[in-house]
Design a protein around this motif. Structure first.
Motif, PDB file in Angstrom:
ATOM      1  N   PHE A 117      -0.891 -11.815   2.242  1.00 44.06           N
ATOM      2  CA  PHE A 117       0.410 -12.480   2.062  1.00 44.06           C
ATOM      3  C   PHE A 117       0.632 -12.619   0.403  1.00 44.06           C
ATOM      4  O   PHE A 117       1.836 -12.355   0.181  1.00 44.06           O
ATOM      5  CB  PHE A 117       0.086 -14.062   2.428  1.00 44.06           C
ATOM      6  CG  PHE A 117       1.409 -14.604   2.240  1.00 44.06           C
ATOM      7  CD1 PHE A 117       2.784 -14.551   2.927  1.00 44.06           C
ATOM      8  CD2 PHE A 117       1.467 -15.782   1.163  1.00 44.06           C
ATOM      9  CE1 PHE A 117       4.027 -15.294   2.543  1.00 44.06           C
ATOM     10  CE2 PHE A 117       2.705 -16.620   0.866  1.00 44.06           C
ATOM     11  CZ  PHE A 117       3.823 -16.224   1.836  1.00 44.06           C
ATOM     12  N   SER A 118      -0.188 -12.523  -0.445  1.00 45.74           N
ATOM     13  CA  SER A 118       0.047 -12.302  -1.849  1.00 45.74           C
ATOM     14  C   SER A 118       0.721 -11.149  -2.265  1.00 45.74           C
ATOM     15  O   SER A 118       1.784 -11.155  -3.149  1.00 45.74           O
ATOM     16  CB  SER A 118      -1.227 -12.877  -2.620  1.00 45.74           C
ATOM     17  OG  SER A 118      -2.119 -11.859  -2.223  1.00 45.74           O
ATOM     18  N   ARG A 119       0.294 -10.174  -1.729  1.00 45.80           N
ATOM     19  CA  ARG A 119       0.739  -8.577  -1.941  1.00 45.80           C
ATOM     20  C   ARG A 119       2.172  -8.600  -1.175  1.00 45.80           C
ATOM     21  O   ARG A 119       3.208  -8.040  -2.019  1.00 45.80           O
ATOM     22  CB  ARG A 119       0.080  -7.646  -1.331  1.00 45.80           C
ATOM     23  CG  ARG A 119       0.508  -6.169  -1.418  1.00 45.80           C
ATOM     24  CD  ARG A 119      -0.310  -4.995  -1.151  1.00 45.80           C
ATOM     25  NE  ARG A 119       0.049  -3.787  -0.945  1.00 45.80           N
ATOM     26  CZ  ARG A 119       0.763  -3.045  -2.123  1.00 45.80           C
ATOM     27  NH1 ARG A 119       0.735  -3.639  -3.273  1.00 45.80           N
ATOM     28  NH2 ARG A 119       1.251  -2.058  -1.943  1.00 45.80           N
ATOM     29  N   LEU A 120       2.486  -9.320  -0.157  1.00 45.86           N
ATOM     30  CA  LEU A 120       3.918  -9.165   0.152  1.00 45.86           C
ATOM     31  C   LEU A 120       4.815 -10.139  -0.560  1.00 45.86           C
ATOM     32  O   LEU A 120       5.850  -9.678  -0.502  1.00 45.86           O
ATOM     33  CB  LEU A 120       3.755  -9.610   1.977  1.00 45.86           C
ATOM     34  CG  LEU A 120       3.032  -8.501   2.879  1.00 45.86           C
ATOM     35  CD1 LEU A 120       2.978  -8.936   4.161  1.00 45.86           C
ATOM     36  CD2 LEU A 120       3.838  -7.381   3.013  1.00 45.86           C
ATOM     37  N   GLN A 121       4.016 -11.234  -0.799  1.00 44.44           N
ATOM     38  CA  GLN A 121       5.155 -11.931  -1.716  1.00 44.44           C
ATOM     39  C   GLN A 121       5.385 -11.295  -2.930  1.00 44.44           C
ATOM     40  O   GLN A 121       6.846 -11.396  -3.509  1.00 44.44           O
ATOM     41  CB  GLN A 121       4.582 -13.330  -2.184  1.00 44.44           C
ATOM     42  CG  GLN A 121       4.215 -14.475  -1.114  1.00 44.44           C
ATOM     43  CD  GLN A 121       3.655 -15.669  -1.930  1.00 44.44           C
ATOM     44  OE1 GLN A 121       2.378 -15.484  -2.416  1.00 44.44           O
ATOM     45  NE2 GLN A 121       4.526 -16.535  -1.923  1.00 44.44           N
ATOM     46  N   ALA A 122       4.732 -10.535  -3.690  1.00 40.34           N
ATOM     47  CA  ALA A 122       5.078  -9.700  -4.922  1.00 40.34           C
ATOM     48  C   ALA A 122       5.945  -8.517  -4.357  1.00 40.34           C
ATOM     49  O   ALA A 122       6.786  -8.257  -5.161  1.00 40.34           O
ATOM     50  CB  ALA A 122       3.764  -9.216  -5.469  1.00 40.34           C
ATOM     51  N   ARG A 123       5.647  -7.915  -3.530  1.00 43.29           N
ATOM     52  CA  ARG A 123       6.486  -6.675  -2.663  1.00 43.29           C
ATOM     53  C   ARG A 123       6.464  -6.881  -1.448  1.00 43.29           C
ATOM     54  O   ARG A 123       6.031  -6.300  -0.658  1.00 43.29           O
ATOM     55  CB  ARG A 123       5.593  -5.272  -3.156  1.00 43.29           C
ATOM     56  CG  ARG A 123       5.543  -5.251  -4.652  1.00 43.29           C
ATOM     57  CD  ARG A 123       5.201  -3.869  -4.995  1.00 43.29           C
ATOM     58  NE  ARG A 123       5.864  -2.792  -4.403  1.00 43.29           N
ATOM     59  CZ  ARG A 123       6.852  -1.948  -4.852  1.00 43.29           C
ATOM     60  NH1 ARG A 123       7.304  -2.406  -5.986  1.00 43.29           N
ATOM     61  NH2 ARG A 123       7.642  -1.175  -4.425  1.00 43.29           N
ATOM     62  N   PRO A 124       7.739  -7.382  -0.973  1.00 46.46           N
ATOM     63  CA  PRO A 124       7.723  -7.739   0.713  1.00 46.46           C
ATOM     64  C   PRO A 124       7.982  -6.487   1.239  1.00 46.46           C
ATOM     65  O   PRO A 124       7.911  -6.388   2.689  1.00 46.46           O
ATOM     66  CB  PRO A 124       8.974  -8.650   0.672  1.00 46.46           C
ATOM     67  CG  PRO A 124       9.404  -9.115  -0.673  1.00 46.46           C
ATOM     68  CD  PRO A 124       8.552  -8.179  -1.706  1.00 46.46           C
ATOM     69  N   GLU A 125       8.163  -5.506   0.491  1.00 49.94           N
ATOM     70  CA  GLU A 125       8.588  -4.053   1.432  1.00 49.94           C
ATOM     71  C   GLU A 125       7.400  -3.329   1.290  1.00 49.94           C
ATOM     72  O   GLU A 125       7.533  -1.998   1.783  1.00 49.94           O
ATOM     73  CB  GLU A 125       9.705  -3.385   0.492  1.00 49.94           C
ATOM     74  CG  GLU A 125       9.251  -2.606  -0.701  1.00 49.94           C
ATOM     75  CD  GLU A 125       9.423  -3.813  -2.060  1.00 49.94           C
ATOM     76  OE1 GLU A 125       9.358  -3.283  -3.164  1.00 49.94           O
ATOM     77  OE2 GLU A 125       9.618  -4.998  -1.608  1.00 49.94           O
ATOM     78  N   ALA A 126       6.252  -3.763   0.881  1.00 48.64           N
ATOM     79  CA  ALA A 126       5.139  -2.816   0.877  1.00 48.64           C
ATOM     80  C   ALA A 126       4.818  -2.457   2.186  1.00 48.64           C
ATOM     81  O   ALA A 126       4.700  -3.158   3.295  1.00 48.64           O
ATOM     82  CB  ALA A 126       3.812  -3.850   0.334  1.00 48.64           C
ATOM     83  N   ARG A 127       4.324  -1.087   2.232  1.00 51.88           N
ATOM     84  CA  ARG A 127       3.988  -0.593   3.409  1.00 51.88           C
ATOM     85  C   ARG A 127       2.410  -0.582   3.805  1.00 51.88           C
ATOM     86  O   ARG A 127       2.015   0.188   4.693  1.00 51.88           O
ATOM     87  CB  ARG A 127       4.492   1.015   3.541  1.00 51.88           C
ATOM     88  CG  ARG A 127       6.097   0.795   3.295  1.00 51.88           C
ATOM     89  CD  ARG A 127       6.587   2.259   3.080  1.00 51.88           C
ATOM     90  NE  ARG A 127       6.723   3.021   4.321  1.00 51.88           N
ATOM     91  CZ  ARG A 127       7.229   4.202   4.488  1.00 51.88           C
ATOM     92  NH1 ARG A 127       7.797   4.629   3.614  1.00 51.88           N
ATOM     93  NH2 ARG A 127       7.318   4.721   5.791  1.00 51.88           N
ATOM     94  N   LEU A 128       1.714  -0.366   2.675  1.00 51.06           N
ATOM     95  CA  LEU A 128       0.286  -0.320   2.726  1.00 51.06           C
ATOM     96  C   LEU A 128      -0.626  -1.296   2.052  1.00 51.06           C
ATOM     97  O   LEU A 128      -0.032  -2.101   1.300  1.00 51.06           O
ATOM     98  CB  LEU A 128      -0.130   1.076   1.786  1.00 51.06           C
ATOM     99  CG  LEU A 128       0.525   2.351   2.197  1.00 51.06           C
ATOM    100  CD1 LEU A 128       0.023   3.365   1.157  1.00 51.06           C
ATOM    101  CD2 LEU A 128       0.143   2.739   3.486  1.00 51.06           C
ATOM    102  N   CYS A 129      -1.575  -1.805   2.622  1.00 56.59           N
ATOM    103  CA  CYS A 129      -2.675  -2.717   2.098  1.00 56.59           C
ATOM    104  C   CYS A 129      -3.158  -2.284   0.834  1.00 56.59           C
ATOM    105  O   CYS A 129      -2.792  -1.142   0.458  1.00 56.59           O
ATOM    106  CB  CYS A 129      -3.657  -3.008   3.030  1.00 56.59           C
ATOM    107  SG  CYS A 129      -4.913  -1.452   3.276  1.00 56.59           S
ATOM    108  N   ILE A 130      -3.592  -3.280   0.074  1.00 53.28           N
ATOM    109  CA  ILE A 130      -3.959  -2.871  -1.372  1.00 53.28           C
ATOM    110  C   ILE A 130      -5.232  -1.632  -1.506  1.00 53.28           C
ATOM    111  O   ILE A 130      -5.154  -0.952  -2.206  1.00 53.28           O
ATOM    112  CB  ILE A 130      -4.460  -3.988  -2.075  1.00 53.28           C
ATOM    113  CG1 ILE A 130      -4.465  -3.810  -3.523  1.00 53.28           C
ATOM    114  CG2 ILE A 130      -5.635  -4.657  -1.603  1.00 53.28           C
ATOM    115  CD1 ILE A 130      -3.055  -3.733  -4.272  1.00 53.28           C
ATOM    116  N   ILE A 131      -6.018  -1.520  -0.372  1.00 51.30           N
ATOM    117  CA  ILE A 131      -6.880  -0.482  -0.569  1.00 51.30           C
ATOM    118  C   ILE A 131      -6.138   0.858   0.024  1.00 51.30           C
ATOM    119  O   ILE A 131      -6.780   1.599  -0.854  1.00 51.30           O
ATOM    120  CB  ILE A 131      -7.794  -0.947   0.700  1.00 51.30           C
ATOM    121  CG1 ILE A 131      -8.851  -2.334   0.287  1.00 51.30           C
ATOM    122  CG2 ILE A 131      -8.984   0.311   0.921  1.00 51.30           C
ATOM    123  CD1 ILE A 131      -9.664  -2.786   1.137  1.00 51.30           C
ATOM    124  N   CYS A 132      -5.589   0.953   0.707  1.00 48.23           N
ATOM    125  CA  CYS A 132      -4.849   2.103   1.188  1.00 48.23           C
ATOM    126  C   CYS A 132      -3.823   2.511   0.008  1.00 48.23           C
ATOM    127  O   CYS A 132      -3.750   3.790  -0.362  1.00 48.23           O
ATOM    128  CB  CYS A 132      -3.836   2.128   2.483  1.00 48.23           C
ATOM    129  SG  CYS A 132      -5.253   1.852   3.820  1.00 48.23           S
TER     130      CYS A 132
END
Length: 117
Positions: free
Chosen positions: A95-110
């Motif tokens: 959720f924290s990644r999506l808050q920063a970049r709601p358009e994110a297509r990959l998880c942080i590891i990928c």
């Protein structure tokens, strides 16, 4: 993610898309864009400057169109239930990644793995 978080992220995406759509320049008749700076009969140095400004404006418009496509893709994922899932491994995107970049297509590891390639 809980429904409130999902609604917040969808709202963020819709707001960003609306903001980009609101700044989009109108198209002239026939689909051709008017150049931001008209080329006039002037010195060669002035013509070069005008061409550079027009090239930069057209590049910015292309970047804006690409960003709008990314946002539309993310919004479409709400409809098929895949929003918030990594397109590579299928795990949930934090959720924290999506808050920063709601358009994110990959998880942080990928994403990290993709950037290293």
């Amino acid at each position: 993610m809980d429904p409130g978080q999902v609604a917040l992220l969808r709202s963020l995406l819709e707001q960003r898309l609306a903001a980009l759509a609101g700044t989009q320049e109108p198209q002239a008749v026939g689909g051709a864009r008017d150049l931001p700076v008209p080329e006039v009969e002037t010195s060669p140095a002035d013509k070069a400057t005008v061409r550079l400004l027009n090239d930069l404006a057209l590049e910015a418009a292309g970047h804006q169109a690409a960003q709008m496509q990314v946002l539309r893709h993310a919004l479409a994922k709400f409809d098929d239930g895949s929003y918030g899932l990594c397109e590579e491994c299928g795990n949930e995107i934090g959720f924290s990644r999506l808050q920063a970049r709601p358009e994110a297509r990959l998880c942080i590891i990928c994403q990290t793995r993709a950037e290293r390639r």
